[in-house]
Design an enzyme around this catalytic site. Structure first.
Site, PDB file in Angstrom:
ATOM      1  N   LYS A 209      -8.621   8.262 -25.346  1.00  0.00           N
ATOM      2  CA  LYS A 209      -8.788   7.669 -26.616  1.00  0.00           C
ATOM      3  C   LYS A 209      -9.547   8.388 -27.700  1.00  0.00           C
ATOM      4  O   LYS A 209      -9.333   8.585 -28.751  1.00  0.00           O
ATOM      5  CB  LYS A 209      -9.630   6.480 -26.581  1.00  0.00           C
ATOM      6  CG  LYS A 209      -8.509   5.295 -25.797  1.00  0.00           C
ATOM      7  CD  LYS A 209      -9.144   4.014 -25.207  1.00  0.00           C
ATOM      8  CE  LYS A 209      -8.155   2.949 -24.696  1.00  0.00           C
ATOM      9  NZ  LYS A 209      -9.074   2.138 -23.968  1.00  0.00           N
ATOM     10  N   GLY A 307      -6.954  -6.175 -23.049  1.00  0.00           N
ATOM     11  CA  GLY A 307      -6.211  -7.537 -22.642  1.00  0.00           C
ATOM     12  C   GLY A 307      -4.998  -7.629 -23.171  1.00  0.00           C
ATOM     13  O   GLY A 307      -4.454  -6.964 -24.309  1.00  0.00           O
TER      14      GLY A 307
END
Ligand code: HSE
Length: 415
Positions: A209, A307
């Site tokens: 990332k 999530g």
């Protein structure tokens, strides 16, 4: 790419993968269908879902296919959502989709961190979108604000908590006294962790990332394998206690900084974060990204970093962009890697936290001049914060202290 609405006002997409994120994309599209279609200006239909598995009993069970060629060769499909994860076949499918003039939306960090430059160039050539908001920070808008709202800035630094699983584990371990294993299992049950959670725990996910953010911020591709990366395995409750005594916390931080001469220093490591930092209080699965621009100063983005629905929400937002905006944004782009741009780790400016046994304070002061010593939590142990130095100077000081009988139990950079 032709963005004219079909005569029936229908836009069709395909979703590659029906795992955690893929099923979340279907859920977001269904639950918020009304507002999404209003924003797109036409009906949005998932014409195909690619998955090897069968999913009987779903309202859309009839749309599953196992052959990617069906999607690639169907001109009605305008955009392809890639949520398979992993490099292959994700890269081949993304490439073939773009070659066919279809926009590609992905949440796949590995794909963007390894092939972002190639896919962005291809998207530009084809006038299609390659969008990846969900690849960094889950629900948090960070890619779009960085390239659109901060594009009048020279970015000086991007630093953040970029992995929800490890932040969740550290929070559970250090604030609530959970064991590492219990915290990891809970993160897996909640759908935060990667299929192979070692990518989270060992820092690789955060590394991918920060490479994506650094590529965007500094304009050249950065590869994860070139970035010094440490996970959370070495973080002990004792270090958290010293961090608290110092007035901070231990967090897994991914950081990209513009250093002297315009080069870029990149690293992923547990770091001591002072309470004055906005990253200090970021707990649970939340992520936060702090971007420092030369004009804007510090800007922070915060929210649910992992999530099903948070990640799917970012994917669907990119779908709306792909279906409504003609051609890719010129600011969402970076070039191939420039090996000269990366600062060698030993030259990176660094202040360090050390926990040492075998040498007393006087002995340690010889090797770490100007260090600040924390009140020991145990006899025979010293914890110190060094004066600002470079990584290489701290390596040399550690070697000298060890040669004199010291044993370094922990060492982390200070943010
Ligand atoms: N495993 C990742 C995390 C998922 O925990 O942050 C979101 O990229």
């Amino acid at each position: 790419m032709d963005f004219q609405m079909g005569c029936d006002g229908l836009k069709q997409i395909a979703v590659l993968g029906h795992g955690v994120v893929g099923s979340g994309v279907m859920e977001v599209l269904e639950k918020n269908r009304g507002l999404i279609e209003k924003r797109v200006g036409s009906q949005v239909e998932v014409r195909y879902i690619l998955d090897r598995r069968q999913f009987p009993g779903l309202p859309y069970s009839g749309r599953f296919v196992t052959d990617f060629g069906v999607i690639r060769d169907d001109p009605a499909v305008e955009a392809v959502v890639e949520v398979l994860g992993g490099l292959e076949p994700a890269f081949s499918y993304a490439r073939e989709s773009l070659l066919a003039g279809k926009s590609v939306i992905t949440s796949n960090k590995e794909l963007v961190a390894q092939k972002g430059d190639v896919l962005l160039a291809l998207a530009r050539e084809k006038g299609a979108h390659f969008l990846f908001e969900a690849s960094v920070g889950g629900a948090i808008p960070v890619i779009e604000p960085m390239h659109r709202c901060l594009d009048a800035n020279r970015i000086q630094q991007v630093a953040g908590i970029l992995n929800g699983t490890t932040n969740f584990i550290l929070t559970k371990m250090l604030r609530e006294g959970c064991t590492f294993q219990d915290a990891l299992e809970l993160a897996q049950r909640l759908g935060y962790a990667e299929r192979d959670p070692s990518a989270d725990v060992e820092g690789l996910d955060a590394c991918r990332k920060i490479c994506i953010l650094a590529s965007l911020a500094f304009g050249s591709h950065f590869y994860p394998e070139d970035v010094p990366t440490r996970g959370i395995a070495g973080v002990k409750p004792r270090d958290a206690a010293y961090a608290a005594r110092w007035g901070g916390a231990v967090k897994l931080i991914a950081r990209a900084r513009r250093a002297a001469g315009g080069r870029v220093a990149l690293e992923v490591s547990p770091m001591l974060v002072p309470a004055s930092s906005l990253l200090w209080g970021v707990g649970d699965v939340n992520n936060a990204v702090q971007v420092t621009g030369d004009m804007a100063g510090d800007v922070i983005f915060y929210g649910r970093g992992a999530g099903k629905l948070p990640t799917a929400s970012a994917v669907v937002s990119d779908v709306i962009t792909a279906l409504t905006q003609e051609g890719p944004a010129p600011s969402l782009f970076w070039g191939p890697a420039d090996p000269g741009l990366l600062l060698p780790p030993s030259e990176a400016p660094c202040q360090g936290y050390f926990r040492v046994t075998g040498l007393d304070r006087e002995g340690l002061e010889l090797f770490f001049p100007g260090a600040f010593f924390l009140e020991p939590l145990e006899q025979g142990e010293e914890a110190l914060i060094t004066a600002p130095a470079t990584q290489g100077e701290l390596d040399a000081a550690q070697r000298a202290a060890e040669a004199a009988g010291g044993r370094v139990l922990s060492r982390f950079p200070v943010l």
